[in-house]
Design a protein around this motif. Sequence first.
Motif, short mmCIF file in Angstrom:
data_model
loop_
_atom_site.label_atom_id
_atom_site.label_comp_id
_atom_site.label_asym_id
_atom_site.label_seq_id
_atom_site.Cartn_x
_atom_site.Cartn_y
_atom_site.Cartn_z
N GLU A 1 8.63 -1.54 -0.59
CA GLU A 1 8.16 -0.16 -0.48
C GLU A 1 6.98 0.12 -1.40
O GLU A 1 6.09 0.90 -1.08
CB GLU A 1 9.29 0.81 -0.80
CG GLU A 1 8.92 2.27 -0.62
CD GLU A 1 10.10 3.20 -0.82
OE1 GLU A 1 9.91 4.43 -0.67
OE2 GLU A 1 11.21 2.71 -1.12
N HIS A 2 6.98 -0.51 -2.58
CA HIS A 2 5.94 -0.28 -3.58
C HIS A 2 5.18 -1.57 -3.87
O HIS A 2 5.72 -2.67 -3.74
CB HIS A 2 6.55 0.25 -4.88
CG HIS A 2 7.46 1.43 -4.70
ND1 HIS A 2 6.98 2.68 -4.41
CD2 HIS A 2 8.81 1.54 -4.75
CE1 HIS A 2 7.99 3.53 -4.31
NE2 HIS A 2 9.12 2.86 -4.50
N SER A 3 3.94 -1.43 -4.32
CA SER A 3 3.22 -2.60 -4.82
C SER A 3 3.99 -3.14 -6.03
O SER A 3 4.55 -2.38 -6.82
CB SER A 3 1.80 -2.22 -5.23
OG SER A 3 1.03 -1.89 -4.09
N LYS B 1 2.33 -3.13 -1.21
CA LYS B 1 3.39 -2.27 -0.64
C LYS B 1 3.37 -2.33 0.89
O LYS B 1 2.43 -2.82 1.51
CB LYS B 1 3.18 -0.83 -1.11
CG LYS B 1 1.87 -0.22 -0.61
CD LYS B 1 1.65 1.17 -1.19
CE LYS B 1 0.29 1.72 -0.73
NZ LYS B 1 0.02 3.06 -1.30
#
Length: 272
Positions: free
Chosen positions: A29-31, A62
């Motif tokens: 979902e996130h870097s 992400k």
Amino acid sequence: MTNPTEIIPGVIFYSYFSAQRKEKVGFFEHSTLVLQVSGQFTLETTSQKVSMKGGQMLLIRKNQLGEITKTPLEGQDYQTIIICLKDDLLRQVALEQQIDTRRKYTGSSNVLIPENDFLHGFFQSIIPYVRHSDEKITRDMGMLKVREAVQLLLYTLPELKDFLFDFSEPYKMDLEKFMLGNFHFNVPVEKFAQLTGRSLAGFKRDFQKVFNMSPRHWLQEKRLTEARHLIENKQRKPSSIYLELGFESLSHFSHSFKKKFGKAPTEVISTL
């Protein structure tokens, strides 16, 4: 044996494994910045396969689906540090430094970071915290470490500015091509919709047009068909494929397989 430690919930993690482990990570979902302490880390997506060993760093973009293999090397355990670079923090940094966030990133989704003295020092400064997790680091100190990581990434590779500060939504991509390449990931339909740049309603509507069935029905059929192919033509064991095809348990896989094909996976093997 597994001994993961969450140093700062949702921000900095430390994981340790003493045996090889393959994980269907699913959705990033996130870097994420991965600092490899020892052992070998391998990330495989539909477009890239990247490996690194102790002392190396990898920046993962992400909004990706990927599989991770964690392998201890001879004479050493597997150890890694994971720093989650969430958009809310990156937005703060962009505002403070007046960074232009209008450009869309078009480069590689996973970038090995070349080492330098600054990054090496940062790497070493993180290790004491994760090895003494009982001495709780404050959230404020942890966030300073995350900010430091961002600054050093930009210093090392200035072109990562667009990587880190691209807050645009995923573009609407070819649904058929994407699903055929990623059906084996066990993620909710909502995530597939997000990754293809669609609302859930738009995703279901487009999916019906392309595949003439609902996403959940198609995913089940596609995974079971692939399972039969692997068992009959590749002589794979059911216990070695059910997770990589997106099934949560061997019993669920076996029940679904028998319901569709009239035979349990083990019965198919016995007839080969």
